[in-house]
Design a protein around this motif. Sequence first.
Motif, mmCIF file in Angstrom:
data_model
loop_
_atom_site.group_PDB
_atom_site.id
_atom_site.type_symbol
_atom_site.label_atom_id
_atom_site.label_comp_id
_atom_site.label_asym_id
_atom_site.label_seq_id
_atom_site.Cartn_x
_atom_site.Cartn_y
_atom_site.Cartn_z
ATOM 1 N N UNK A 100 35.917 33.469 -36.729
ATOM 2 C CA UNK A 100 34.812 33.013 -35.877
ATOM 3 C C UNK A 100 35.031 31.582 -35.416
ATOM 4 N N UNK A 101 35.493 30.737 -36.313
ATOM 5 C CA UNK A 101 35.765 29.336 -35.968
ATOM 6 C C UNK A 101 36.879 29.249 -34.935
ATOM 7 N N UNK A 102 37.890 30.073 -35.063
ATOM 8 C CA UNK A 102 38.996 30.066 -34.117
ATOM 9 C C UNK A 102 38.507 30.465 -32.721
ATOM 10 N N UNK A 108 35.690 26.483 -26.717
ATOM 11 C CA UNK A 108 35.395 25.066 -26.503
ATOM 12 C C UNK A 108 36.531 24.370 -25.745
ATOM 13 N N UNK A 109 37.771 24.653 -26.149
ATOM 14 C CA UNK A 109 38.923 24.046 -25.470
ATOM 15 C C UNK A 109 39.035 24.527 -24.022
ATOM 16 N N UNK A 110 38.792 25.804 -23.798
ATOM 17 C CA UNK A 110 38.866 26.345 -22.426
ATOM 18 C C UNK A 110 37.798 25.730 -21.529
ATOM 19 N N UNK A 116 43.878 27.153 -25.248
ATOM 20 C CA UNK A 116 43.484 27.491 -26.617
ATOM 21 C C UNK A 116 44.658 27.524 -27.572
ATOM 22 N N UNK A 117 45.871 27.450 -27.010
ATOM 23 C CA UNK A 117 47.075 27.504 -27.845
ATOM 24 C C UNK A 117 47.359 26.191 -28.567
ATOM 25 N N UNK A 118 46.668 25.116 -28.215
ATOM 26 C CA UNK A 118 46.964 23.821 -28.842
ATOM 27 C C UNK A 118 46.245 23.632 -30.174
#
Length: 171
Positions: A100-102, A108-110, A116-118
């Motif tokens: 869920x956190x991932x 959030x990053x997007x 999201x790969x970073x």
Amino acid sequence: VQSLYVALRKESQTSGGVPIAVRHIESIMRLAEAHAKMHLREYVRDDDMDASIRMMLQSFVIAQKFSVRRQLKRGFSKFISSGEDRAHLLLHILQGMMRNEQVYQKIRLRQKGKSGDILESLEIPLNEFEGKARERRIYDVSEFCKGEAFQEAGYILDVRRGIISRDSRLY
């Protein structure tokens, strides 16, 4: 407790071993109360009952003839929750929280226009994990966090910061 009493009574009658009476159930209750008091609680939790049932069953099995002990252990295993069962359940809870956190972090990053790969590591608050464990009536996760299953899964406990972390590339 009722189903345990019925099973113990039936088994004691068929095996010709130590007869089980109501006083044995009263003993389970007193053992659970004593277990709670040893942990400085004024109330009995499920883990106190589990400990008292485990003690009573071990005592009952040991008091029986050697030839039937293995069969009794197998028959009463459903009444005993093992540390391995708890560790498996806690690992499942923790993995779900990390997934869920991932997902949350990638979204959030997007939104910030980043890939999201970073993501390098994921962190969840220890107190949230403890709360989820309490929902499953597991009141102490400290042994699990020191255990083999926790470490083999790649989790790291930072007590100072109160977090559990894991390299996100392991997902």
